[in-house]
Design an enzyme around this catalytic site. Structure first.
Site, PDB file in Angstrom:
ATOM      1  N   HIS A  33      -3.498  -5.734   1.492  1.00 45.89           N
ATOM      2  CA  HIS A  33      -2.700  -5.675   2.555  1.00 45.89           C
ATOM      3  C   HIS A  33      -2.778  -7.144   3.017  1.00 45.89           C
ATOM      4  CE1 HIS A  33      -2.608  -1.350   4.127  1.00 45.89           C
ATOM      5  NE2 HIS A  33      -3.230  -1.153   3.225  1.00 45.89           N
ATOM      6  N   GLU A  41      -0.893  -8.400   5.217  1.00 47.23           N
ATOM      7  CA  GLU A  41      -0.843  -8.714   6.721  1.00 47.23           C
ATOM      8  C   GLU A  41      -2.390  -8.433   7.249  1.00 47.23           C
ATOM      9  OE1 GLU A  41      -0.468  -5.955   5.344  1.00 47.23           O
ATOM     10  OE2 GLU A  41      -1.131  -4.196   6.385  1.00 47.23           O
ATOM     11  N   CYS A  83       0.985  -1.126  -0.041  1.00 46.94           N
ATOM     12  CA  CYS A  83       0.002  -0.009  -0.047  1.00 46.94           C
ATOM     13  C   CYS A  83       0.865   1.427   0.112  1.00 46.94           C
ATOM     14  CB  CYS A  83      -0.820   0.055   1.336  1.00 46.94           C
ATOM     15  SG  CYS A  83      -2.346   1.180   0.988  1.00 46.94           S
TER      16      CYS A  83
END
Ligand code: ADP
Ligand code: MG
Lengths: 86, 765, 226, 86
Positions: free
Chosen positions: C195, C197, C87
């Site tokens: 993302h 994560e 990002c």
């Protein structure tokens, strides 16, 4: 000497401008006729201390090219004027 | 009368009596700077002078309460060594003028209230109220407010996990933007906003001070009091502030690091009334005085006058009290986070006076310089006037109660009504980061948000935090007292849908002009309704905010109490069932199907009556707190079995609220992507009534569900099955009230907002 | 020994703790590196996490690329070390010239936070190595300026060289050619808008991001072994 | 006739400009010295069809005030020039 700089940063031709396009699309509904080719950009104003206009221009241009615009997608235009009484 | 002819104190917003009070406190006439301090601190916004008397009736005690109302945020013990701070506030008026920045700075302000307590902000919620979207101005407001919350909240790095979205004509001239923030801290890090230790330093952290947010006090400029060049030009005193989430982000990290390192004695955010408020409140709470050197305050603009510096509401600033010995470490830590830190004052010994020692707030021009103002610190905060403003029941109240839409005939087209009541708010919350911190198990779009109780620096915990905000101006306009009780009941029901038990309440009371006796009556009724419901449900109020003067062109908004309720889940190991229907499950209603008395399915105050028939009258159903308590306890228990990782009895669950069983069923079908067939619904009244204390659930084991419900003393009725691709609702005779393809309902739901908002709106509207 | 991942923190970065948590979840050791440091410390891989470095003022990544740490990141990348920008980190890498192209405002001019389905279209990168082409993952996106643009020649080069590593199944932002993630020619520097994560735990809705992060950790371990 | 318009939208004096301030703070570390008072703004370019310059100016100004700038916090400056050969 002090100089007032204005840098206009614009998307390069051919790069899509969703902001300009959105404004343009909205115009007729708001009663604005006959407006076209809306392009959105950014503008920055700042002052530069420099020995002379040449040096001020060089520094302001470097700032515009290296920082204010992303050369992959943007162009920049610099205007420079001495600040009176400074 | 022009400002020049008006006495200065009145132009500043102080009444003659208030001036006399200030004069009595000082034993002399206040000078202009002192007058400015009293004017901002004794304003409605800072002093709650019209509402304080009533707010005292709210219950604030509870076994988990660590900090109740009065501090920057309420704090409750969540167990496992973690405390949770929560606060809600309004930013209504700024948002009406500049929706983007008004809403953005609202987020910034509420975050500061929470990290002031030592808590890391973990989640934001945003209840929003606008006029109908047909008007371009309303679309401009919605776009701007949502973009502002998105820009500030996302950038500062706090997820926005839910909120509310209400459209009603009463907000057309005065939108409401409320913001709730929730944070967590290790219990040991709790700090309070107070100064102590004479000789300690008052350190201003964060942004520079400009002429923004000076507002009403700016008449001083034309009163010939300003310093050189002080704001003779109106353009220099913008009432709108521009938020800087990047500054706030650094400020959060720096303040939490200072607290972790034990480097501050006390800390306080700068909000309404800026330095005037922060310095006097910290001193007053600590029973000390403070010398403030105005010339030391870093200013954004040249030639700011002392009254401008003291009353500016520039954003992203904090006041920390530190010992002289710790100051070098504080300065170093702030430098690392690129946060400006400036010593602007010193804590002073209280001075002996007639009634005991008094801490004095002195404003000095330079260290040891001329004393520009000298007032008892506590007089600004604690001696503010307190008004018992006249209250009067609205003249048409009896007639309005009697004019009940429940009796209206004919019913109309139930399917069309249902379709029109469906609104997918994801247009709003897709613009919010709702996942940061990896805590968001249930985000926006559900009945309540459910978060893991985790964050940087927190001890490990298996618990979950649930939070919801609720309001219903429809109900409260008809009956503020009963309506508020129903709102709290709904909030608690929302928490049960994610398996949580409620532990604390915050509230934001949005009202019209308190000088109108009807408005004061509404406020008093709402407080009583909230107090009663909190007592009945065993919940403490740990904080709140009052926003008055929400009016336009002389018309007050409907009374709009917003409640935020915090809940806890003991073991959060799996996702709750959620509202989506599951094919083949039995659909059932938990709770009573009908109200006692001659109106089994009342429609007063429902979305059906107000939004579809423009009927804003009648009598609200009553809340039965005992039955409500049993029901929500059962649902919370059933859901928490799933959440703890067990098989669980419920396949889906949703509380019945706005739009009644009809909307609940439709939302469940849409969420699950599966239709349903339900029968025995007694016409449009049972379809749309918002009778409280009911849930629609789906289960694969109806017998076990019935047994559990009966064992808990909760009524249960089996309504039908989840299956197919249509929503079919039949009455007892088998006549279809609704029979529509799910795809059609889904489209009306999904397109309700984008269909109206996806064009650039016009500021001038 | 576990792979060591350096997670770079600029002022305004906000996903650093989430990345640390996620990397630990897939068996790596992760530590934070401040943007003012000139040294990455002992690192087998570098992650530039999401957030709003310098408030995204001027342009996302425009100020961050000048941070002292970026020289170390560029050196690490030049030596073949795995570097992933997620990002805002992707935006920093394009601004720094470590990846081609640029990220501009989303079509629609609004921030978008939503689950996204992405497809692995190349395994020639440290983030996708070993993943079957065509694998579909559910990984959230969360950005305002996530629309990938580049000139036609660059796009052709990216396609031919297998540098388009991830594509959206439903394009959320107007990216050219549905691009969600690109790699440099060597495949050791990758940027992606989604993302991973945020998708390491079914409790939070998806664990698909683990596939990407595990691939990264394996590559990092391989680099060290070599 | 056709006119080319350029509108610069700037924050009004006294309104905080966090973007300009952040850029300015970063400059020394980026090696730019002697630059100050950085203010960030937006710029728009578009074309207007109008009978004469007065009408073009009126329409462009209305567009600037009503749509491009929020007058509560922003000022706008319009520059207008006829488009040759249009
Ligand atoms: N302004 C908003 N911001 C974020 N989320 C919102 C907003 N408005 C509504 N939502 C979310 O949409 C969902 C539905 O809201 P609402 O209809 O008020 O729920 P309920 O009827 O259960 O109180 C909730 O999860 C809520 O958090
Ligand atoms: Mg709710």
């Amino acid at each position: 000497m002090r100089f007032a700089a204005r840098v206009e940063v614009r998307l390069r031709p051919g790069i899509a401008d969703p902001e300009g396009a959105t404004i343009e699309r909205a115009l007729p509904a708001l009663g604005f006729e006959g407006v076209r080719d809306v392009r959105a950009g950014r503008s920055f104003r700042f002052e530069v201390d420099a020995a002379d206009e040449g040096e001020a221009r060089r520094r302001a241009e470097e700032l515009a090219h290296r920082l204010l615009a992303n050369p992959v997608i943007e162009d920049s235009v610099l205007e420079l004027a001495p600040v009176e009484g400074a | 009368m022009t400002v020049a002819e008006e006495p200065l104190h009145r132009a500043l917003g102080l009444t003659d009596d208030e001036l006399a009070m200030a004069t009595a406190v000082l034993g002399r006439e206040p000078n202009h700077l002192e007058l400015a301090l009293y004017a901002v601190m004794w304003s409605e916004h800072c002093s709650y002078k019209s509402s304080r008397l009533h707010l005292r009736r709210l219950p604030t005690e509870g076994s988990r309460v660590l900090v109740g109302p009065g501090e920057n945020a309420g704090v409750v013990d969540a167990g496992d060594g973690v405390a949770v701070a929560i606060r809600i506030e309004s930013h209504n008026h700024p948002s009406a003028i500049e929706p983007h920045q008004g809403a953005a700075t609202g987020v910034g302000g509420i975050l500061r209230d929470v990290f002031t307590m030592g808590a890391r902000p973990l989640a934001v919620m945003d209840p929003l109220f606008f006029g109908p979207l047909d008007a371009a101005r309303q679309r401009w407001l919605v776009e701007g407010v949502v973009a502002g919350i998105s820009a500030y909240g996302n950038s500062v790095g706090v997820p926005t996990v839910g909120g509310e979205l209400t459209f009603d004509p009463c907000y057309a001239g005065n939108p409401l933007v409320n913001v709730l923030c929730l944070g967590a801290l290790p219990v040991g890090r709790l700090v309070l906003g107070r100064a102590s230790g004479p000789g300690n330093l008052a350190v201003l952290l964060g942004s520079t001070t400009g002429r923004d947010g000076i507002g009403g006090v700016s008449v001083l400029a034309s009163a010939g009091f300003g310093g050189e060049g002080a704001g003779t030009d109106d353009a220099k005193r913008p009432s709108v502030q521009v938020g800087d989430p990047f500054e706030e982000k650094r400020l959060i990290e720096a303040c939490l690091a200072l607290l972790d390192a034990g480097l501050v004695v006390g800390i306080q955010d700068l909000g309404g009334a800026g330095l005037a408020c922060a310095t006097s409140e910290t001193a007053a709470r600590g029973g000390v005085g403070m010398d403030v050197d105005v010339s030391a305050v870093p200013c954004r603009e040249p030639h700011m006058a002392p009254w401008e510096v003291m009353t500016s509401e520039s954003q992203e600033r904090m006041l920390a009290i530190v010992t002289p010995g710790d100051w070098p470490a504080v300065a170093e830590l702030c430098a690392r986070w690129e946060v400006r830190a400036t010593v602007i004052g010193t804590v002073t010994e209280p001075v002996p006076g007639d009634g005991g020692a008094v801490g004095r707030l002195r404003i000095l021009d330079g260290p040891g310089g001329q004393v520009l103002a000298d007032v008892p610190a506590a007089s600004l905060a604690d001696d503010a006037p307190l008004y018992d403003r006249p209250r009067a029941e609205p003249a048409d109240r009896t007639a309005r109660l009697a004019d009940d839409p429940t009796a209206d005939e004919p019913a109309g087209d139930c399917a069309a009504d249902l379709g029109a009541l469906l609104v997918d708010p994801s247009w709003v919350y897709r613009q919010y980061d709702h996942q940061l911190f990896l805590n968001t198990v249930v985000g926006p779009g559900a009945d309540a948000a459910l978060l893991r109780l985790a964050g940087p620096g927190l001890p490990p915990s298996e618990r979950g935090l649930a939070v919801t905000t609720d309001s219903s101006p429809r109900w409260c306009a008809i009956d503020p007292r009963a309506g508020t009780a129903l709102v709290l009941a709904e909030a608690v029901a929302n928490l049960a849908c994610v398996g949580a038990s409620p532990v604390a309440v915050v509230n934001c009371l949005n009202f019209g002009n308190p000088e109108h006796p009807e408005v004061m009556w509404q406020l008093s009724e709402v407080v009583d309704g909230l107090a009663g419901a909190c007592r009945d449900l065993g919940l403490p109020v740990v904080g709140g905010n009052v926003s008055l003067y929400n009016e336009s062109a002389g018309a007050d908004i409907d009374p709009t109490p917003v409640v935020g309720v915090l809940g806890l889940v003991d073991a959060l190991r799996a996702r709750p069932p959620g509202m989506g229907l599951v094919a083949g499950a039995t659909v059932a209603l938990l709770g009573e199907r009908a109200a006692p008395g001659d109106q089994p399915h009342p429609l007063a105050g429902t979305r059906w009556a107000v939004e579809r028939r423009d009927r804003r009258s009648g009598r609200l159903p009553a809340l039965d707190p005992a039955a409500h308590g049993r029901l929500v306890a059962l649902v919370a228990a059933l859901v928490s079995e799933t959440v703890a990782g067990g098989p669980g009895l419920l396949a889906s669950v949703h509380d019945v609220s706005g739009g009644g069983i009809g909307v609940a069923l439709a939302e469940m079908a849409i969420a699950g992507g599966i239709g349903a067939r339900v029968r025995g619904i007694a016409g449009h009244r049972e379809l749309f009534t918002e009778l409280p204390s009911r849930f629609v659930v789906a289960t694969h084991d109806p017998e076990a569900l019935v047994a559990r419900a009966e064992a808990s003393g909760v009524a249960v009725s089996l309504l039908g099955m989840a299956a197919g691709d249509r929503l079919v609702v039949e009455d007892a005779e088998g006549t279809a009230l609704v029979d529509v393809p799910l795809a059609e309902l889904t489209a009306s739901w999904r397109d309700a907002l984008p269909g109206r908002l996806d064009d650039v709106a016009d500021a001038a509207g | 020994m576990a792979a060591r991942v350096a997670v770079v923190v600029f002022p305004g970065t906000n996903c650093e703790h989430d990345v640390v948590t996620a990397m630990e979840r897939v068996g790596a050791e992760a530590s934070l590196v401040w943007h003012g440091d000139r040294d990455l410390g002992p690192a087998d891989a570098v992650v530039l996490p999401g957030g709003f470095a310098h408030g995204d003022y001027l342009r996302p990544g425009a100020l961050a690329r000048f941070s002292p740490v970026m020289e170390a990141v560029a050196r690490f990348a030049a030596e073949g070390g795995p570097v992933v920008g997620i990002c805002n980190g992707f935006q920093v890498l394009t601004e720094a010239g470590l990846l081609p192209g640029a990220l501009v405002k989303n079509r629609g001019l609004r921030f978008v936070c939503a689950p996204a389905r992405v497809r692995v279209d190349s395994d020639r990168s440290v983030l996708t190595a070993g993943l079957p082409l065509g694998t579909t993952l559910s990984v959230p996106v969360n950005h305002f300026s996530g629309s990938y643009v580049c000139d036609p020649a660059t796009l052709a080069r990216l396609r031919d060289g297998g540098q388009v590593v991830l594509r959206y199944l439903e394009n959320p932002n107007g990216s050219v050619d549905d691009i969600a993630g690109v790699a440099n020619a060597a495949g050791n520097v990758v940027g992606l808008m989604p993302h991973p994560e945020r998708a390491v735990d079914a409790l939070l809705g998806s664990a698909d991001g683990q596939l990407l992060l595990r691939a990264l950790v394996q590559q990092a371990a391989g680099v060290r072994a070599a």
